[in-house]
Design a protein around this motif. Structure first.
Motif, PDB file in Angstrom:
ATOM      1  N   ASP A   1       0.857  -1.168   0.000  1.00 24.80           N
ATOM      2  CA  ASP A   1       0.000   0.000   0.000  1.00 24.80           C
ATOM      3  C   ASP A   1       0.902   1.229   0.000  1.00 24.80           C
ATOM      4  N   THR A   2       0.580   2.198  -0.850  1.00 25.28           N
ATOM      5  CA  THR A   2       1.470   3.377  -0.928  1.00 25.28           C
ATOM      6  C   THR A   2       1.567   4.123   0.385  1.00 25.28           C
ATOM      7  N   GLU A   3       0.545   3.964   1.221  1.00 28.12           N
ATOM      8  CA  GLU A   3       0.587   4.676   2.498  1.00 28.12           C
ATOM      9  C   GLU A   3       1.476   3.928   3.498  1.00 28.12           C
TER      10      GLU A   3
ATOM     11  N   GLY B   1      -5.457  21.182  -8.859  1.00 23.70           N
ATOM     12  CA  GLY B   1      -5.973  20.112  -8.012  1.00 23.70           C
ATOM     13  C   GLY B   1      -7.404  20.376  -7.597  1.00 23.70           C
ATOM     14  N   ARG B   2      -7.815  19.713  -6.533  1.00 21.07           N
ATOM     15  CA  ARG B   2      -9.187  19.870  -6.046  1.00 21.07           C
ATOM     16  C   ARG B   2      -9.500  21.330  -5.731  1.00 21.07           C
ATOM     17  N   GLY B   3      -8.461  22.059  -5.330  1.00 22.27           N
ATOM     18  CA  GLY B   3      -8.649  23.466  -4.988  1.00 22.27           C
ATOM     19  C   GLY B   3      -9.119  24.321  -6.152  1.00 22.27           C
TER      20      GLY B   3
ATOM     21  N   ARG C   1      -4.934  13.786  -9.221  1.00 20.76           N
ATOM     22  CA  ARG C   1      -5.964  12.773  -9.437  1.00 20.76           C
ATOM     23  C   ARG C   1      -7.323  13.274  -8.976  1.00 20.76           C
ATOM     24  N   ALA C   2      -7.333  14.070  -7.915  1.00 24.03           N
ATOM     25  CA  ALA C   2      -8.622  14.572  -7.425  1.00 24.03           C
ATOM     26  C   ALA C   2      -9.323  15.371  -8.515  1.00 24.03           C
ATOM     27  N   ALA C   3      -8.579  16.166  -9.272  1.00 25.03           N
ATOM     28  CA  ALA C   3      -9.182  16.962 -10.347  1.00 25.03           C
ATOM     29  C   ALA C   3      -9.660  16.061 -11.484  1.00 25.03           C
TER      30      ALA C   3
ATOM     31  N   VAL D   1      -0.853  13.872 -13.230  1.00 18.26           N
ATOM     32  CA  VAL D   1       0.537  13.732 -12.807  1.00 18.26           C
ATOM     33  C   VAL D   1       0.554  12.922 -11.515  1.00 18.26           C
ATOM     34  N   GLY D   2       1.476  11.973 -11.413  1.00 18.37           N
ATOM     35  CA  GLY D   2       1.600  11.229 -10.160  1.00 18.37           C
ATOM     36  C   GLY D   2       1.800   9.751 -10.364  1.00 18.37           C
ATOM     37  N   GLN D   3       1.706   9.063  -9.260  1.00 17.26           N
ATOM     38  CA  GLN D   3       2.001   7.640  -9.256  1.00 17.26           C
ATOM     39  C   GLN D   3       1.185   6.862 -10.280  1.00 17.26           C
ATOM     40  N   THR D   4      -0.092   7.175 -10.412  1.00 14.22           N
ATOM     41  CA  THR D   4      -0.903   6.482 -11.405  1.00 14.22           C
ATOM     42  C   THR D   4      -1.169   7.381 -12.616  1.00 14.22           C
ATOM     43  N   GLY D   5      -0.362   8.400 -12.758  1.00 13.16           N
ATOM     44  CA  GLY D   5      -0.437   9.267 -13.931  1.00 13.16           C
ATOM     45  C   GLY D   5       0.946   9.366 -14.540  1.00 13.16           C
ATOM     46  N   LYS D   6       1.310  10.564 -14.964  1.00  7.17           N
ATOM     47  CA  LYS D   6       2.609  10.712 -15.622  1.00  7.17           C
ATOM     48  C   LYS D   6       3.680  11.187 -14.637  1.00  7.17           C
TER      49      LYS D   6
ATOM     50  N   ILE E   1       1.573  12.162  -1.252  1.00  5.20           N
ATOM     51  CA  ILE E   1       2.752  11.408  -1.675  1.00  5.20           C
ATOM     52  C   ILE E   1       2.615  10.878  -3.108  1.00  5.20           C
ATOM     53  N   GLN E   2       1.387  10.487  -3.472  1.00  5.33           N
ATOM     54  CA  GLN E   2       1.204   9.937  -4.827  1.00  5.33           C
ATOM     55  C   GLN E   2       1.305  11.030  -5.891  1.00  5.33           C
ATOM     56  N   HIS E   3       0.993  12.248  -5.526  1.00  2.16           N
ATOM     57  CA  HIS E   3       1.164  13.332  -6.493  1.00  2.16           C
ATOM     58  C   HIS E   3       2.648  13.716  -6.575  1.00  2.16           C
TER      59      HIS E   3
ATOM     60  N   ALA F   1       4.234  26.499  -5.384  1.00  6.10           N
ATOM     61  CA  ALA F   1       2.977  25.973  -4.854  1.00  6.10           C
ATOM     62  C   ALA F   1       2.094  27.119  -4.413  1.00  6.10           C
ATOM     63  N   ILE F   2       0.837  27.054  -4.844  1.00  3.73           N
ATOM     64  CA  ILE F   2      -0.134  28.060  -4.409  1.00  3.73           C
ATOM     65  C   ILE F   2      -1.252  27.302  -3.709  1.00  3.73           C
ATOM     66  N   ASN F   3      -1.430  27.574  -2.425  1.00  5.25           N
ATOM     67  CA  ASN F   3      -2.422  26.833  -1.653  1.00  5.25           C
ATOM     68  C   ASN F   3      -2.881  27.730  -0.512  1.00  5.25           C
TER      69      ASN F   3
HETATM   70  C1  LIG Z   1      -3.056   4.042  -5.302  1.00  2.07           C
HETATM   71  C2  LIG Z   1      -3.209   5.527  -5.401  1.00  2.07           C
HETATM   72  C3  LIG Z   1      -2.700   6.188  -6.516  1.00  2.07           C
HETATM   73  C4  LIG Z   1      -2.810   7.576  -6.622  1.00  2.07           C
HETATM   74  N1  LIG Z   1      -2.278   8.196  -7.716  1.00  2.07           N
HETATM   75  C5  LIG Z   1      -2.322   9.551  -7.788  1.00  2.07           C
HETATM   76  C6  LIG Z   1      -1.727  10.247  -8.886  1.00  2.07           C
HETATM   77  O1  LIG Z   1      -1.195   9.648  -9.828  1.00  2.07           O
HETATM   78  N2  LIG Z   1      -1.772  11.593  -8.897  1.00  2.07           N
HETATM   79  C7  LIG Z   1      -2.368  12.319  -7.892  1.00  2.07           C
HETATM   80  O2  LIG Z   1      -2.365  13.550  -7.973  1.00  2.07           O
HETATM   81  N3  LIG Z   1      -2.942  11.685  -6.867  1.00  2.07           N
HETATM   82  C8  LIG Z   1      -2.946  10.327  -6.785  1.00  2.07           C
HETATM   83  N4  LIG Z   1      -3.569   9.710  -5.744  1.00  2.07           N
HETATM   84  C9  LIG Z   1      -4.420  10.510  -4.846  1.00  2.07           C
HETATM   85  C10 LIG Z   1      -3.673  11.265  -3.774  1.00  2.07           C
HETATM   86  O3  LIG Z   1      -3.536  10.442  -2.644  1.00  2.07           O
HETATM   87  C11 LIG Z   1      -4.473  12.517  -3.371  1.00  2.07           C
HETATM   88  O4  LIG Z   1      -5.755  12.134  -2.973  1.00  2.07           O
HETATM   89  C12 LIG Z   1      -4.601  13.567  -4.477  1.00  2.07           C
HETATM   90  O5  LIG Z   1      -3.342  13.847  -5.028  1.00  2.07           O
HETATM   91  C13 LIG Z   1      -5.214  14.818  -3.904  1.00  2.07           C
HETATM   92  O6  LIG Z   1      -5.390  15.771  -4.918  1.00  2.07           O
HETATM   93  P1  LIG Z   1      -5.423  17.290  -4.557  1.00  2.07           P
HETATM   94  O7  LIG Z   1      -4.145  17.702  -3.936  1.00  2.07           O
HETATM   95  O8  LIG Z   1      -5.829  18.019  -5.795  1.00  2.07           O
HETATM   96  O9  LIG Z   1      -6.667  17.376  -3.553  1.00  2.07           O
HETATM   97  P2  LIG Z   1      -6.700  17.665  -1.967  1.00  2.07           P
HETATM   98  O10 LIG Z   1      -5.782  16.766  -1.245  1.00  2.07           O
HETATM   99  O11 LIG Z   1      -8.115  17.674  -1.634  1.00  2.07           O
HETATM  100  O12 LIG Z   1      -6.094  19.097  -1.880  1.00  2.07           O
HETATM  101  C14 LIG Z   1      -6.689  20.249  -2.368  1.00  2.07           C
HETATM  102  C15 LIG Z   1      -5.859  21.410  -1.870  1.00  2.07           C
HETATM  103  O13 LIG Z   1      -6.346  22.610  -2.445  1.00  2.07           O
HETATM  104  C16 LIG Z   1      -6.300  23.636  -1.460  1.00  2.07           C
HETATM  105  N5  LIG Z   1      -7.302  24.624  -1.865  1.00  2.07           N
HETATM  106  C17 LIG Z   1      -8.654  24.505  -1.854  1.00  2.07           C
HETATM  107  N6  LIG Z   1      -9.220  25.597  -2.357  1.00  2.07           N
HETATM  108  C18 LIG Z   1      -8.224  26.440  -2.696  1.00  2.07           C
HETATM  109  C19 LIG Z   1      -8.184  27.742  -3.257  1.00  2.07           C
HETATM  110  N7  LIG Z   1      -9.282  28.385  -3.639  1.00  2.07           N
HETATM  111  N8  LIG Z   1      -6.971  28.309  -3.427  1.00  2.07           N
HETATM  112  C20 LIG Z   1      -5.837  27.665  -3.078  1.00  2.07           C
HETATM  113  N9  LIG Z   1      -5.820  26.430  -2.553  1.00  2.07           N
HETATM  114  C21 LIG Z   1      -6.999  25.830  -2.360  1.00  2.07           C
HETATM  115  C22 LIG Z   1      -6.573  22.955  -0.158  1.00  2.07           C
HETATM  116  O14 LIG Z   1      -6.006  23.676   0.908  1.00  2.07           O
HETATM  117  C23 LIG Z   1      -5.904  21.593  -0.361  1.00  2.07           C
HETATM  118  O15 LIG Z   1      -4.557  21.600   0.131  1.00  2.07           O
HETATM  119  C24 LIG Z   1      -3.460   8.319  -5.613  1.00  2.07           C
HETATM  120  C25 LIG Z   1      -3.961   7.660  -4.491  1.00  2.07           C
HETATM  121  C26 LIG Z   1      -3.842   6.292  -4.371  1.00  2.07           C
HETATM  122  C27 LIG Z   1      -4.385   5.601  -3.147  1.00  2.07           C
END
Ligand SMILES: Cc1cc2nc3c(=O)[nH]c(=O)nc-3n(C[C@H](O)[C@H](O)[C@H](O)COP(=O)(O)OP(=O)(O)OC[C@H]3O[C@@H](n4cnc5c(N)ncnc54)[C@H](O)[C@@H]3O)c2cc1C
Ligand SMILES: Nc1ncnc2c1ncn2[C@@H]1O[C@H](COP(=O)(O)O)[C@@H](O)[C@H]1O
Lengths: 265, 328
Positions: free
Chosen positions: A12-14, B214-216, B241-243, B255-260, B276-278, B290-292
């Motif tokens: 598991d990656t975690e 990303g999700r943000g 991946r969330a996006a 981009v990431g572990q299951t992407g590029k 970590i996966q990203h 990074a902008i967050n």
């Molecule tokens: C087996 C496995 C493989 C995976 N492979 C990948 C992979 O290849 N690539 C990948 O990316 N992920 C992968 N993931 C998922 C990974 O664990 C995360 O869930 C994912 O990267 C989260 O995406 P995120 O950062 O966009 O979303 P979140 O973790 O939800 O983060 C969103 C961020 O946006 C910020 N934000 C929100 N609104 C705003 C705003 N208006 N302005 C600025 N900041 C804001 C928040 O503070 C938060 O930090 C994998 C997971 C697993 C279990």
């Protein structure tokens, strides 16, 4: 149609990854393990193929005792049969040795039309076992597949879409074929409770090197030409600076810093 | 010569991009350390121009195999040609780019030569006459160094952008050796039906600048803002991946572990937490911005430049200021 799905158990990656440094191998004991994420797509594609074209699915994995878990999960998803390829002699296999073992099992299963693999494993990460398999078996080599368009069992043909740099390549190939799939090809289903219950009672058949007619000198560490000589933890990137102040001024600073890198034209 | 370093030059239907010649640079370094030559090999239906360019990018010799059957890349056909050449000349090392074509070729060729390979190498050095190949494992949390002691020819794929692009010298001299390998159409398993170029033509792996969301980002429409910034800077759009899972953007952007896995010179992460996966897919980028809005987001631990703020406010400011500075 006879369909094989190659699935691998990965940490598991975690989970905390533990290396057996002297052996240059993973210490898989005591680590949380899951089915390789890409292999869930391979398994789902096998299930869809069976539903669309009829046939039977055999899921195989090469790995230690614990790897039986991924086969149990496959059984819960209603694959027809499973084989665990396991032997002390398989430990330390490199890509070629791994593919040789999988190929021997596919030959033993016999009359296979399609082998589904994942694009890559998240631990080994090499992403080449599918192509090795095709080459060893002399099956059609179909990698980076984003869609299976059609399979013509009688005509021994398959048409797939491959997601490669710059676009999609549509390829028609002869069966048998090894198809390695990417994320997005389907939405893997989850097993239901009944499936899980049923699968928990089935004994997982194992095949050893002898069962597969493999020379022990040609598999595992002995049969691998590549050897790990060093494992290291790369230096942390180290956090840079967090810019402070008004966003307006920060934006100016960021623009200046990026332009200074002379990458933007 | 038996200790030469060979570099496979990939192309698409006879068109090679400068990046196709990328690994001639590291090939040349290795050849120098072995006291041998770096040679290119090209397979296709018309490759004279590519052979000339390979010399300009540093190859001292180019082996070519030309035939109509090699129009359009097909692993089985190309591998037969590559295997024949490698068995005939027995180079010490054969390098391929870690692209879809390079990986397909390297794996199938290694299988035919009954040897393993090292995939996606990020480090290659000659140490005591031996090739040491380093790759990332477990999302870049570890690096693993591998040697291949048994193979006649040691095979590796090389991560795009892991090594510097060689200089092009149009005056460079080299020899072209034409080889013929006959492959009959009947013996082949595959036929290319068509190629559908992607509308957005994302080539994240080769991009020098990537703006990722990303999700943000919050909704599909907001990706147009990132696209505008990317277009302005001549970059590509990436995503977490969330996006992708939210259907805001297609999987080929992930981009990431299951992407590029990408290694641009500038990576701007917008609203990405830095899981970590990203990080696995982008942590080796040269400069990470990074902008967050969350000052505790883990992405800041890996960023060169961190901005704590709302992307909906900050990204438009960036666009406006870049436009002014770049006169666009
Ligand atoms: C087996 C496995 C493989 C995976 N492979 C990948 C992979 O290849 N690539 C990948 O990316 N992920 C992968 N993931 C998922 C990974 O664990 C995360 O869930 C994912 O990267 C989260 O995406 P995120 O950062 O966009 O979303 P979140 O973790 O939800 O983060 C969103 C961020 O946006 C910020 N934000 C929100 N609104 C705003 C705003 N208006 N302005 C600025 N900041 C804001 C928040 O503070 C938060 O930090 C994998 C997971 C697993 C279990
Ligand atoms: N030990 C194994 N058992 C079963 N399948 C495997 C094994 N190793 C690799 N594979 C298959 O090969 C694919 C590519 O793996 P890799 O080359 O290790 O990245 C995986 O997604 C699996 O489908």
């Amino acid at each position: 149609m006879k369909i094989v799905a190659c699935i691998k158990q990965v940490p598991d990656t975690e989970a905390e990854v533990k290396w057996d440094i002297p052996k240059g191998a993973l210490n898989r004991e005591g680590m949380d393990s899951v089915t390789n994420p890409f292999d869930e797509f391979a398994l789902e594609e096998a299930l869809l193929t069976k539903e669309n074209y009829d046939g039977e699915i055999v899921a195989i994995t090469m790995g230690p005792d614990k790897a039986a878990d991924v086969l149990r999960n496959a059984l819960a998803l209603t694959v027809d049969s499973v084989y665990q390829l396991t032997d002390d002699a398989f430990a330390g296999s490199d890509t070629y040795a791994t593919a040789s073992v999988l190929a021997a099992a596919i030959k033993k299963i016999g009359d296979v039309d399609v082998v589904f693999c994942g694009k890559q494993s998240t631990d080994g990460n090499t992403g080449v076992v599918g192509a090795f398999l095709a080459s060893i078996l002399d099956f059609s080599q179909l990698t980076y597949v984003s869609k299976v368009r059609s399979i013509d069992e009688a005509g021994k043909k398959i048409i797939v879409e491959r997601a490669i740099e710059g676009g999609t390549q549509v390829v028609e190939a002869k069966l048998p074929a090894v198809v390695s799939v990417i994320k997005g090809i389907n939405e893997p289903r989850l097993p239901n409770l009944m499936g899980i219950r049923k699968a928990s009672k089935i004994a997982i058949p194992q095949w050893t090197a002898d069962d597969l007619g493999l020379d022990k000198g040609k598999v595992g560490a002995a049969g691998s030409s590549t050897k790990v000589v060093e494992i290291a933890v790369p230096p942390p990137r180290g956090a840079g600076e967090i810019l402070k102040g008004e966003l307006e001024d920060i934006a100016t600073t960021v623009v200046d810093k990026l332009i200074d890198l002379k990458v933007i034209k | 010569m038996a200790n030469d370093v060979w570099v496979y030059i990939e192309h698409k239907d006879g068109n090679a991009s400068p990046m196709s010649f990328e690994i001639l640079g590291i090939g040349k370094t290795l050849a120098k350390d072995l006291g041998s030559n770096v040679c290119a090999f090209v397979i296709g239906d018309s490759v004279d121009g590519i052979a000339k360019d390979a010399i300009a990018y540093g190859a001292s010799k180019v082996y070519t195999v030309e035939d109509g059957v090699f129009k359009g890349f097909r692993a089985d056909a190309y591998v037969k040609a590559a295997q024949t050449l490698i068995e005939k000349y027995k180079p010490e090392i054969a390098l391929f780019r870690g692209t879809s074509q390079g990986s397909d070729m390297a794996a199938a060729a290694a299988a035919k030569l009954q040897t393993g390979l090292c995939a996606d190498t990020i480090g290659l050095v000659i140490d005591g006459g031996k090739l040491k190949m380093t790759r990332a494992a477990f999302g870049g949390n570890f690096t693993v160094t591998v040697v291949n002691e048994k193979a006649q020819t040691q095979i590796a794929t090389v991560r795009p952008k892991a090594f510097a692009m060689p200089e092009k010298d149009a005056a460079a001299q080299g020899e072209v050796v034409k080889e013929s390998v006959s492959v009959s159409e009947d013996s082949l398993h595959t036929k290319v039906v068509e190629f559908i170029p992607s509308a957005t033509s994302v080539n994240l792996v080769e991009a020098d600048i990537i703006i990722s969301g990303g999700r943000g980002v919050g909704k599909a429409e907001s990706f147009t803002m990132l696209k505008e910034l990317a277009d302005l800077l001549g970059g590509a759009v990436g995503a977490s991946r969330a996006a992708v899972d939210s259907d805001w953007i297609s999987y080929d952007h992930q981009v990431g572990q299951t992407g590029k896995t990408v290694k641009p010179k500038i990576y701007i992460a917008c609203g990405i937490s830095g899981a970590i996966q990203h990080l696995a897919g982008m942590r080796t980028s040269d400069c990470i911005v990074a902008i967050n809005k969350d000052a505790d987001a883990p992405i800041f631990k890996n960023a060169t430049i961190g901005v704590v703020g709302d992307i909906n406010v900050f990204v438009p400011k960036l666009i406006e200021k870049f436009k002014a500075k770049l006169n666009k």
